[in-house]
Scaffold this motif. Structure first.
Motif, PDB file in Angstrom:
ATOM      1  N   PHE A  21       0.816  -1.140  -0.111  1.00  0.00           N
ATOM      2  CA  PHE A  21       0.005  -0.088  -0.062  1.00  0.00           C
ATOM      3  C   PHE A  21       0.837   1.262  -0.064  1.00  0.00           C
ATOM      4  O   PHE A  21       0.651   2.399  -0.635  1.00  0.00           O
ATOM      5  CB  PHE A  21      -0.890   0.062   1.252  1.00  0.00           C
ATOM      6  CG  PHE A  21      -2.262  -0.838   1.222  1.00  0.00           C
ATOM      7  CD1 PHE A  21      -2.249  -2.150   0.446  1.00  0.00           C
ATOM      8  CD2 PHE A  21      -3.312  -0.160   1.661  1.00  0.00           C
ATOM      9  CE1 PHE A  21      -3.536  -2.752   0.362  1.00  0.00           C
ATOM     10  CE2 PHE A  21      -4.338  -0.985   1.621  1.00  0.00           C
ATOM     11  CZ  PHE A  21      -4.417  -2.344   0.976  1.00  0.00           C
ATOM     12  N   ILE A  53      -7.543  -2.655   6.729  1.00  0.00           N
ATOM     13  CA  ILE A  53      -7.868  -1.318   5.897  1.00  0.00           C
ATOM     14  C   ILE A  53      -8.732  -0.316   6.588  1.00  0.00           C
ATOM     15  O   ILE A  53      -8.301   0.632   6.258  1.00  0.00           O
ATOM     16  CB  ILE A  53      -8.363  -2.044   4.297  1.00  0.00           C
ATOM     17  CG1 ILE A  53      -7.390  -3.169   3.910  1.00  0.00           C
ATOM     18  CG2 ILE A  53      -8.294  -0.806   3.362  1.00  0.00           C
ATOM     19  CD1 ILE A  53      -7.747  -3.567   2.427  1.00  0.00           C
ATOM     20  N   PHE A  85      -9.936   7.401  -1.769  1.00  0.00           N
ATOM     21  CA  PHE A  85      -9.677   8.315  -1.050  1.00  0.00           C
ATOM     22  C   PHE A  85      -8.227   8.969  -1.221  1.00  0.00           C
ATOM     23  O   PHE A  85      -7.871  10.361  -1.332  1.00  0.00           O
ATOM     24  CB  PHE A  85      -9.840   8.167   0.495  1.00  0.00           C
ATOM     25  CG  PHE A  85     -11.051   8.067   0.827  1.00  0.00           C
ATOM     26  CD1 PHE A  85     -12.004   9.301   0.721  1.00  0.00           C
ATOM     27  CD2 PHE A  85     -11.898   6.997   1.405  1.00  0.00           C
ATOM     28  CE1 PHE A  85     -13.334   9.182   1.143  1.00  0.00           C
ATOM     29  CE2 PHE A  85     -13.276   7.132   1.919  1.00  0.00           C
ATOM     30  CZ  PHE A  85     -13.928   8.158   1.831  1.00  0.00           C
ATOM     31  N   LEU A  86      -7.068   8.130  -1.531  1.00  0.00           N
ATOM     32  CA  LEU A  86      -5.763   8.451  -1.716  1.00  0.00           C
ATOM     33  C   LEU A  86      -5.751   9.314  -2.914  1.00  0.00           C
ATOM     34  O   LEU A  86      -4.978  10.132  -3.132  1.00  0.00           O
ATOM     35  CB  LEU A  86      -4.915   7.069  -1.705  1.00  0.00           C
ATOM     36  CG  LEU A  86      -3.486   7.376  -1.944  1.00  0.00           C
ATOM     37  CD1 LEU A  86      -2.845   8.108  -0.753  1.00  0.00           C
ATOM     38  CD2 LEU A  86      -2.840   6.038  -1.983  1.00  0.00           C
ATOM     39  N   SER A 123       1.242   3.950  -2.884  1.00  0.00           N
ATOM     40  CA  SER A 123       0.847   5.512  -2.855  1.00  0.00           C
ATOM     41  C   SER A 123       2.268   6.370  -3.053  1.00  0.00           C
ATOM     42  O   SER A 123       1.889   7.327  -3.607  1.00  0.00           O
ATOM     43  CB  SER A 123       0.827   5.412  -1.192  1.00  0.00           C
ATOM     44  OG  SER A 123      -0.327   4.829  -0.379  1.00  0.00           O
ATOM     45  N   LEU A 149     -11.459  13.987   4.549  1.00  0.00           N
ATOM     46  CA  LEU A 149     -11.853  13.869   3.315  1.00  0.00           C
ATOM     47  C   LEU A 149     -12.842  12.634   3.684  1.00  0.00           C
ATOM     48  O   LEU A 149     -13.736  12.382   2.690  1.00  0.00           O
ATOM     49  CB  LEU A 149     -10.619  12.828   2.443  1.00  0.00           C
ATOM     50  CG  LEU A 149      -9.828  13.906   1.939  1.00  0.00           C
ATOM     51  CD1 LEU A 149      -8.860  13.063   1.093  1.00  0.00           C
ATOM     52  CD2 LEU A 149     -10.423  14.855   0.917  1.00  0.00           C
ATOM     53  N   LEU A 150     -12.685  12.020   4.857  1.00  0.00           N
ATOM     54  CA  LEU A 150     -13.917  10.989   5.231  1.00  0.00           C
ATOM     55  C   LEU A 150     -15.117  11.685   5.540  1.00  0.00           C
ATOM     56  O   LEU A 150     -15.391  12.723   6.027  1.00  0.00           O
ATOM     57  CB  LEU A 150     -13.191  10.135   6.376  1.00  0.00           C
ATOM     58  CG  LEU A 150     -12.064   9.614   6.187  1.00  0.00           C
ATOM     59  CD1 LEU A 150     -11.388   8.933   7.477  1.00  0.00           C
ATOM     60  CD2 LEU A 150     -12.053   8.570   5.131  1.00  0.00           C
ATOM     61  N   LEU A 196       1.780   6.869  -6.785  1.00  0.00           N
ATOM     62  CA  LEU A 196       0.861   7.900  -6.896  1.00  0.00           C
ATOM     63  C   LEU A 196       1.290   9.121  -6.553  1.00  0.00           C
ATOM     64  O   LEU A 196       0.782  10.134  -7.249  1.00  0.00           O
ATOM     65  CB  LEU A 196      -0.573   7.751  -6.377  1.00  0.00           C
ATOM     66  CG  LEU A 196      -1.479   6.284  -6.566  1.00  0.00           C
ATOM     67  CD1 LEU A 196      -2.337   5.979  -5.461  1.00  0.00           C
ATOM     68  CD2 LEU A 196      -2.093   6.822  -7.992  1.00  0.00           C
ATOM     69  N   PHE A 197       2.172   9.330  -5.573  1.00  0.00           N
ATOM     70  CA  PHE A 197       2.749  10.741  -5.323  1.00  0.00           C
ATOM     71  C   PHE A 197       3.745  11.251  -5.878  1.00  0.00           C
ATOM     72  O   PHE A 197       4.717  12.082  -5.487  1.00  0.00           O
ATOM     73  CB  PHE A 197       2.925  10.635  -3.434  1.00  0.00           C
ATOM     74  CG  PHE A 197       1.987  10.885  -2.470  1.00  0.00           C
ATOM     75  CD1 PHE A 197       1.304  12.033  -2.540  1.00  0.00           C
ATOM     76  CD2 PHE A 197       1.604   9.861  -1.866  1.00  0.00           C
ATOM     77  CE1 PHE A 197       0.335  12.164  -1.486  1.00  0.00           C
ATOM     78  CE2 PHE A 197       0.563   9.811  -0.848  1.00  0.00           C
ATOM     79  CZ  PHE A 197      -0.135  11.097  -0.663  1.00  0.00           C
ATOM     80  N   MET A 229      -2.719   7.809   5.279  1.00  0.00           N
ATOM     81  CA  MET A 229      -2.356   7.963   3.897  1.00  0.00           C
ATOM     82  C   MET A 229      -2.951   9.539   3.495  1.00  0.00           C
ATOM     83  O   MET A 229      -2.289   9.895   2.468  1.00  0.00           O
ATOM     84  CB  MET A 229      -2.365   7.111   2.904  1.00  0.00           C
ATOM     85  CG  MET A 229      -1.358   5.960   2.922  1.00  0.00           C
ATOM     86  SD  MET A 229       0.268   6.712   2.532  1.00  0.00           S
ATOM     87  CE  MET A 229       1.359   5.308   2.769  1.00  0.00           C
ATOM     88  N   PHE A 230      -3.937   9.922   3.957  1.00  0.00           N
ATOM     89  CA  PHE A 230      -4.838  11.017   3.544  1.00  0.00           C
ATOM     90  C   PHE A 230      -5.450  11.515   4.768  1.00  0.00           C
ATOM     91  O   PHE A 230      -5.746  10.945   5.523  1.00  0.00           O
ATOM     92  CB  PHE A 230      -5.752  10.639   2.401  1.00  0.00           C
ATOM     93  CG  PHE A 230      -6.610   9.507   2.524  1.00  0.00           C
ATOM     94  CD1 PHE A 230      -7.734   9.349   3.327  1.00  0.00           C
ATOM     95  CD2 PHE A 230      -6.116   8.303   2.362  1.00  0.00           C
ATOM     96  CE1 PHE A 230      -8.419   8.251   3.661  1.00  0.00           C
ATOM     97  CE2 PHE A 230      -6.868   6.878   2.181  1.00  0.00           C
ATOM     98  CZ  PHE A 230      -7.988   7.008   2.915  1.00  0.00           C
ATOM     99  N   PHE A 237     -10.010   2.824   0.216  1.00  0.00           N
ATOM    100  CA  PHE A 237      -8.646   3.378   0.682  1.00  0.00           C
ATOM    101  C   PHE A 237      -8.123   3.839  -0.620  1.00  0.00           C
ATOM    102  O   PHE A 237      -7.455   5.144  -0.418  1.00  0.00           O
ATOM    103  CB  PHE A 237      -7.910   2.290   1.112  1.00  0.00           C
ATOM    104  CG  PHE A 237      -6.294   2.477   1.321  1.00  0.00           C
ATOM    105  CD1 PHE A 237      -6.324   2.988   2.813  1.00  0.00           C
ATOM    106  CD2 PHE A 237      -5.426   2.556   0.561  1.00  0.00           C
ATOM    107  CE1 PHE A 237      -4.730   3.440   3.296  1.00  0.00           C
ATOM    108  CE2 PHE A 237      -4.172   2.999   0.760  1.00  0.00           C
ATOM    109  CZ  PHE A 237      -3.756   3.484   2.068  1.00  0.00           C
ATOM    110  N   PHE A 238      -7.925   3.556  -1.716  1.00  0.00           N
ATOM    111  CA  PHE A 238      -7.298   3.853  -2.743  1.00  0.00           C
ATOM    112  C   PHE A 238      -8.234   5.166  -3.479  1.00  0.00           C
ATOM    113  O   PHE A 238      -7.418   5.989  -3.950  1.00  0.00           O
ATOM    114  CB  PHE A 238      -6.880   2.737  -3.722  1.00  0.00           C
ATOM    115  CG  PHE A 238      -5.848   2.064  -3.238  1.00  0.00           C
ATOM    116  CD1 PHE A 238      -4.597   2.398  -3.329  1.00  0.00           C
ATOM    117  CD2 PHE A 238      -6.084   0.851  -2.911  1.00  0.00           C
ATOM    118  CE1 PHE A 238      -3.583   1.724  -2.783  1.00  0.00           C
ATOM    119  CE2 PHE A 238      -4.974   0.002  -2.494  1.00  0.00           C
ATOM    120  CZ  PHE A 238      -3.852   0.279  -2.258  1.00  0.00           C
ATOM    121  N   ILE A 295      -7.766   3.493   6.937  1.00  0.00           N
ATOM    122  CA  ILE A 295      -8.426   4.625   6.236  1.00  0.00           C
ATOM    123  C   ILE A 295      -8.732   5.573   7.419  1.00  0.00           C
ATOM    124  O   ILE A 295      -8.887   6.741   7.606  1.00  0.00           O
ATOM    125  CB  ILE A 295      -9.936   4.210   5.770  1.00  0.00           C
ATOM    126  CG1 ILE A 295      -9.583   3.419   4.517  1.00  0.00           C
ATOM    127  CG2 ILE A 295     -10.849   5.326   5.337  1.00  0.00           C
ATOM    128  CD1 ILE A 295     -10.624   2.747   4.030  1.00  0.00           C
TER     129      ILE A 295
END
Lengths: 270, 263
Positions: free
Chosen positions: A44, A182, B44-45, A48, A196-197, A51-52, A191-192, B41-42, A186
């Motif tokens: 994971f 997982i 939101f990421l 990430s 956002l949740l 993606l970053f 990771m974020f 998860f992904f 979250i």
């Protein structure tokens, strides 16, 4: 002259120590079992980081620290579940519960070792992240970073203890540990940002001590990081309060669960 | 004829065994919860990095397909290990039954399961993450789901074969359960990867399945998808052949070294 109370405390510490040593020996005898608990956080984190890839240094550091936190979480969630599950598999559950030491001290030793293992896992993930993606190692406030990391470690142990108490009662540890992994990544904002949740998930996030811990770790590690509006010290205070509540709850849970499991007579069932 | 008979009884045994082995909670977890949490998860990421709906949808579709690995890779890979735990592996190995029919039969139930898991993932993608299926070729979507399930089952068999020789395939199963998240273009294009890692992408059928699914959802017809579908089938056949060769090799080695019952 040692009073009865001190004597009892010494026995508790001995039980925790012996349990840690046994868990460590089991781990070194068969270290392959760490892989299931580290592989998801590791992959994971790598995903990430890919993606970053187009973003700059501080954000990469944010992801790498999140990866380390996932590593610690993964080992805590799996380690807590497995410690009781392996007792069932190996047929040592009844013997462990009939030992003179209350179960909580035995499990605490296991949980502490598992969380330490998680820290090693976190360092491994950090190392890979730093080397592969060339993230600059610059901890903004090393002392504060160390304090936040140690307190987060304690907080994770307290979560592990609560999880373990549930696993004593249920045969469904596999379901819980697989199902929780997982969602905790979250919910704790590894990771974020948890902003956002959905709001109902955020309520759950704030009830988890390590959510505050990772924020404090990031504040101390990344210059200019703006996490929760609370700040470094309040983050740690809230985490410590929640950790104390977890420890208190786990003592109550273990007392109840231990006697109920003995009454039900279904300890070895799996 | 014997092979077909073994295949048939293995299919029945595999289905019954899977249903008995896992509790209903594990089924709920595998079919409904794990796909949702992984996709969330992904999603939101990706949303936190790029803030773009198309990036989120790219990730969501990829993960919907990848979640079939819980069944097609993890469960299938553990077939030999389960036999070791239950003490039935030796009995199977000394039987004259066709090995391939035996393993494929046992794994076949997971094709149904993995198709179902990814189909539910696509339902989540539409209703929870806003992926539009308005232009989708549904025949293509179903075809790709089934082909990817079958070929990934072959990949699971490849790992299961190694489990004959190792103490357990569980560790490998865990690694390959998640590795496709990294190398198969599930969350980002394969060209992001270093060239040495891309080699792995091209030998895992999931890479083609994920790519084909995105095209099918965006409206490509089956003739337009034929190239990528045939490539996936071709890679799947190679993987199943490799699984067979590895199984024979490891069976020989396990017998020779007496490791069959070691776990």
């Amino acid at each position: 002259m040692i009073s009865y109370g001190s004597d009892r405390n010494i026995h508790r510490i001995q039980a925790v120590k012996a349990s840690m040593i046994l868990t460590m020996k089991n781990f070194f005898a068969d270290p392959q079992w760490i892989i299931p608990s580290i592989i998801a956080p590791f992959i994971f984190t790598l995903v990430s980081l890919f993606l970053f890839r187009n973003v700059n240094g501080p954000v990469l550091m944010y992801a790498v620290l999140g990866g380390g936190m996932m590593g610690m979480w993964g080992t805590t969630v799996y380690g807590s579940g497995s410690s009781i599950m392996f007792d069932r598999w190996n047929g040592t559950m009844e013997a462990t519960l009939s030992a003179p030491s209350p179960l909580i001290w035995i499990v605490m030793g296991r949980v502490i070792f598992n969380t330490l293992e998680g820290m090693v896992n976190a360092i491994f993930i950090l190392f890979i992240g730093l080397m592969w993606f060339r993230v600059g190692v610059s901890i903004y406030e090393p002392l504060q970073f160390s304090i936040a990391t140690i307190l987060t470690f304690v907080s994770l142990s307290s979560v592990g203890l609560i999880l373990s108490s549930v696993y004593v009662l249920t045969r469904k540890a596999g379901f819980l540990e697989n199902g929780l992994e997982i969602p905790v990544y979250i919910a704790t904002g590894t990771m974020f940002p948890i902003a956002l949740l959905p709001f109902y998930v955020q309520g759950f996030s704030f009830m988890l001590g390590p959510t505050w811990g990772i924020d404090a770790i990031r504040i101390s590690a990344i210059q200019g990081y703006s996490g929760f509006s609370t700040g470094y010290i309040p983050d740690l205070v809230i985490m410590c309060l929640e950790t104390a509540i977890y420890f208190f709850l786990s003592f109550i849970l273990f007392t109840k669960v231990e006697s109920r499991a003995k009454i039900n007579g279904t300890l070895g069932e799996y | 004829m014997d092979g077909l008979r073994v295949l048939r009884s293995s299919i029945i045994f595999g289905r019954r065994g899977s249903i008995i082995w896992d509790s209903w909670e594990m089924w709920i977890l595998q079919i409904f919860i794990l796909p949702l949490t992984q996709m969330a998860f992904f999603a939101f990421l990706a949303g936190s990095i790029n803030h773009s709906a198309s990036d989120v949808q790219y990730v969501v579709i990829g993960n919907a397909i990848q979640t079939m690995s819980f069944s097609a890779v993890f469960s299938v890979a553990n077939i030999t290990s389960q036999d070791k735990w239950q003490g039935t592996l030796t009995g199977l190995i000394v039987s004259p039954a066709n090995r391939m029919a035996l393993l494929v039969g046992r794994a076949s139930f997971q094709i149904v399961m993995s198709t179902l898991i990814s189909a539910i993932g696509l339902v989540y993608a539409h209703f929870l993450f806003g992926v539009s299926f308005s232009g989708a070729d549904f025949t293509g979507v179903i075809l790709i789901l089934v082909i990817t399930s079958v070929t990934m089952m072959g990949f699971g068999l490849l790992i299961s074969s190694i489990g004959l020789y190792l103490r357990t395939a569980m560790i490998m199963a865990n690694v390959f359960l998640f590795i496709s998240l990294l190398v198969c273009g599930v969350n980002f294009p394969v060209y992001y990867l270093p060239s040495w890692l891309r080699v792995l992408s091209y030998v895992i059928p999931m890479t083609y399945g994920v790519s084909a699914m995105r095209l099918a959802i965006s409206g490509s017809s089956i003739p337009e998808l034929s190239g990528i579908i045939f490539t996936e089938i071709f890679v799947g056949i190679i993987v199943i052949l490799a699984a067979y060769i590895l199984m024979k090799t490891f069976e020989y080695l396990a017998k020779k070294t007496g490791r069959l019952e070691q776990y």
